[in-house]
Design a protein around this motif. Structure first.
Motif: not given
Ligand code: C2E
Ligand code: CA
Ligand code: CA
Ligand code: CA
Length: 278
Positions: A153, A156, A183, A185-187
């Motif tokens: 995060s 991100m 876990t 969301y980041s690329s």
């Protein structure tokens, strides 16, 4: 001790039935704890899978709660953040981890890094690079003996500021690990943009291996990607010999988990280090 209060999550502000009074009471206790440094660090070893030697120690904070005993970070870090109280706690953790490691090193123990966790909010709110530099200077710990653990995060927000801060930390000679990898969301693009040393494979992917074939596939993929990108891979939450065998076969570099040791208080860690001295 880390389980203490696990069933009492509703005690905190995150739940709907936590009364405003409870929140105020907990906040007062937390402020008192900060004023008195009523926290302690427990340490969990990370070992090389190939030969079992110690690679490092992760510092994990606990709150000496006056009513509930030792309380684990899952019970108060988010609460601290919501009450604007995380910064003094995080600063104490960083300073204490470096101080303790230096003390052990002066005794001839622990010629390895200590890893400190920083939440995304802490990373945004503090001038982390400057703070690390000053803590290293103050404690006399050499920079290669400090690592910081960040979650995805943090990465991100693809701002120049994150990159600048990570580069500044790296330039100090301090290691950077991605915690709970897989876990967020980041690329994956951040893996090449940022100066990262280590991927810590989240416990949730390790827990059901080797039985769960989906999890085995995920862990395999992460380890292979880590190798290709020349990042060290660490499996978290390793509890069984069957998991060790799987991870060794996959070429995972490091493991951390109950099968090696639980997080231990200062004195137990010291004894563990003495026993495992090489
Ligand atoms: P984390 O960084 O993923 O730390 C690993 C957590 O997994 C620790 O929980 C540890 O006790 C637990 N663990 C280790 N090995 C095993 C195992 O084999 N099986 C199982 N079931 N669990 C294992 P802990 O100490 O309760 O910490 C929870 C989280 O709190 C940490 O997760 C970290 O994200 C956060 N945290 C800890 N210390 C700090 C801190 O000083 N600052 C900040 N911001 N966060 C912290
Ligand atoms: Ca961690
Ligand atoms: Ca983790
Ligand atoms: Ca975690």
């Amino acid at each position: 001790a880390k389980e203490s209060g696990r069933g009492n999550r509703q005690f905190y502000a995150t739940s709907m039935d936590a009364s405003a009074l409870d929140v105020l009471h907990q906040e007062r206790l937390l402020r008192d704890a900060i004023a008195r440094n009523d926290f302690e660090l427990h340490y969990q070893p990370q070992i090389h899978l190939a030969d079992g030697t110690l690679q490092g120690l992760e510092a994990l904070v606990r709150w000496r709660h006056p009513e509930r005993g030792l309380v684990g970070p899952d019970e108060f870090i988010t609460f601290s953040e919501s009450r604007g109280l995380i910064t003094p706690i995080g600063r104490w953790v960083m300073r204490e981890a470096c101080r303790q490691l230096k003390a052990w090193q002066d005794e001839g123990l622990a010629p390895v890094p200590v890893a400190v966790n920083l939440s995304a909010l802490e990373f945004r709110q503090r001038d982390v690079a400057a703070e690390i530099a000053s803590v290293l200077l103050e404690t006399g710990l050499a920079p290669q003996y400090l690592e910081i653990e960040l979650t995805e995060s943090v990465l991100m927000h693809q701002t120049g500021q994150v990159l600048d801060t990570l580069n500044a930390i790296k330039a100090l000679g301090v290691g950077i690990s991605i915690d709970d990898f897989g876990t967020g969301y980041s690329s994956l693009a951040y893996l090449k943009r940022y100066p990262i040393d280590k991927l810590k494979i989240d416990r949730s992917f390790v827990a059901d291996t080797p039985g769960n074939t989906d999890d085995v596939a995920i862990v395999t993929a992460i380890i292979q990607m880590g190798r290709s990108l020349q990042l060290q891979t660490v499996a978290e939450g390793v509890e069984t010999q069957a998991q060790i065998d799987l991870l060794a076969g996959l070429g995972c570099d490091l493991i951390q988990g109950f099968v090696v040791a639980m997080p231990m208080g200062e004195e137990s860690t010291r004894r563990w280090l003495l026993r495992n001295k090489t």
